[in-house]
Design a protein around this motif. Structure first.
Motif, short mmCIF file in Angstrom:
data_model
loop_
_atom_site.label_atom_id
_atom_site.label_comp_id
_atom_site.label_asym_id
_atom_site.label_seq_id
_atom_site.Cartn_x
_atom_site.Cartn_y
_atom_site.Cartn_z
N GLU A 1 0.71 -13.44 -21.15
CA GLU A 1 1.18 -12.75 -20.03
C GLU A 1 2.49 -11.72 -20.88
O GLU A 1 3.17 -12.57 -21.32
N ASP A 2 2.68 -10.81 -20.28
CA ASP A 2 3.73 -9.77 -20.69
C ASP A 2 4.62 -9.65 -19.90
O ASP A 2 4.11 -9.29 -18.63
N TYR A 3 5.96 -9.51 -19.92
CA TYR A 3 7.04 -9.34 -18.77
C TYR A 3 8.02 -8.49 -19.43
O TYR A 3 8.40 -8.39 -20.48
N ASP A 4 8.68 -7.63 -18.49
CA ASP A 4 9.78 -6.80 -19.01
C ASP A 4 11.13 -7.53 -18.90
O ASP A 4 10.79 -8.77 -18.48
N ALA A 5 12.05 -6.87 -19.03
CA ALA A 5 13.52 -7.67 -19.08
C ALA A 5 14.06 -8.39 -17.96
O ALA A 5 14.52 -9.51 -17.81
N ASP A 6 13.31 -7.77 -16.74
CA ASP A 6 13.47 -8.17 -15.56
C ASP A 6 12.58 -9.64 -15.01
O ASP A 6 13.03 -10.07 -13.94
N GLY A 7 11.66 -9.98 -15.88
CA GLY A 7 10.78 -10.84 -15.71
C GLY A 7 9.54 -10.47 -14.76
O GLY A 7 8.56 -11.35 -14.58
N LYS A 8 9.25 -9.12 -14.57
CA LYS A 8 8.15 -8.81 -13.92
C LYS A 8 7.00 -8.43 -14.82
O LYS A 8 7.16 -8.08 -15.96
N ASN A 9 5.82 -8.95 -14.43
CA ASN A 9 4.63 -9.02 -15.16
C ASN A 9 4.31 -7.51 -15.24
O ASN A 9 4.09 -6.85 -14.56
N ILE A 10 4.05 -7.30 -16.67
CA ILE A 10 3.55 -5.86 -17.21
C ILE A 10 1.97 -5.90 -17.52
O ILE A 10 1.99 -4.87 -18.19
N ASN A 11 1.27 -6.89 -17.49
CA ASN A 11 -0.05 -6.88 -18.03
C ASN A 11 -0.90 -5.89 -16.81
O ASN A 11 -0.72 -5.73 -15.94
N ILE B 1 4.58 -14.77 -23.12
CA ILE B 1 4.11 -16.03 -22.98
C ILE B 1 2.86 -16.36 -23.11
O ILE B 1 1.79 -15.73 -22.70
N MET B 2 2.40 -17.19 -24.15
CA MET B 2 1.24 -17.62 -24.67
C MET B 2 0.64 -18.95 -24.03
O MET B 2 1.59 -19.72 -23.98
N GLN B 3 -0.58 -19.12 -23.87
CA GLN B 3 -0.91 -20.44 -23.73
C GLN B 3 -2.31 -20.66 -24.41
O GLN B 3 -2.99 -19.93 -24.83
N TYR B 4 -2.44 -22.01 -24.72
CA TYR B 4 -3.34 -22.59 -25.67
C TYR B 4 -4.29 -23.88 -25.03
O TYR B 4 -3.74 -24.20 -24.18
N ASP B 5 -5.34 -24.05 -25.52
CA ASP B 5 -6.30 -25.11 -25.20
C ASP B 5 -5.76 -26.11 -25.91
O ASP B 5 -4.87 -26.16 -26.86
#
Length: 85
Positions: A75-85, A62-66
């Protein structure tokens, strides 16, 4: 490779605005994985999801922009929605 044989290649699909919406990766003519991209109204990539050859979600970003369209966070997530950053 050295013999001139193409081992890896990608096939890209685009939307009407010229954005890549799907990137399929092939090895020896067999699909290995693919990435699906989503964009906001300004053409900024806001999400990409990576799937294995069986269509199972592996990871997503998921990316965010100004206000000026500059990427400010992701932010990077696995298939279960767990943040993997």
């Amino acid at each position: 490779n050295a013999a001139g044989v193409v081992l890896w290649y990608n096939i890209y699909e685009y939307d009407i605005y010229g954005n890549v919406v799907k990137d399929s990766c092939y090895l020896a003519d067999e699909l290995e994985s693919y990435k699906v991209m989503e964009y906001d109204g300004q053409g900024n990539e806001i999400k990409n999801s990576v799937y294995n050859k069986d269509g199972e979600l592996m990871t997503y970003r998921i990316m965010q922009y100004d206000d000026y369209g500059n990427l400010i966070a992701f932010e990077d997530y696995d298939a279960d929605g767990k943040n993997i950053n």
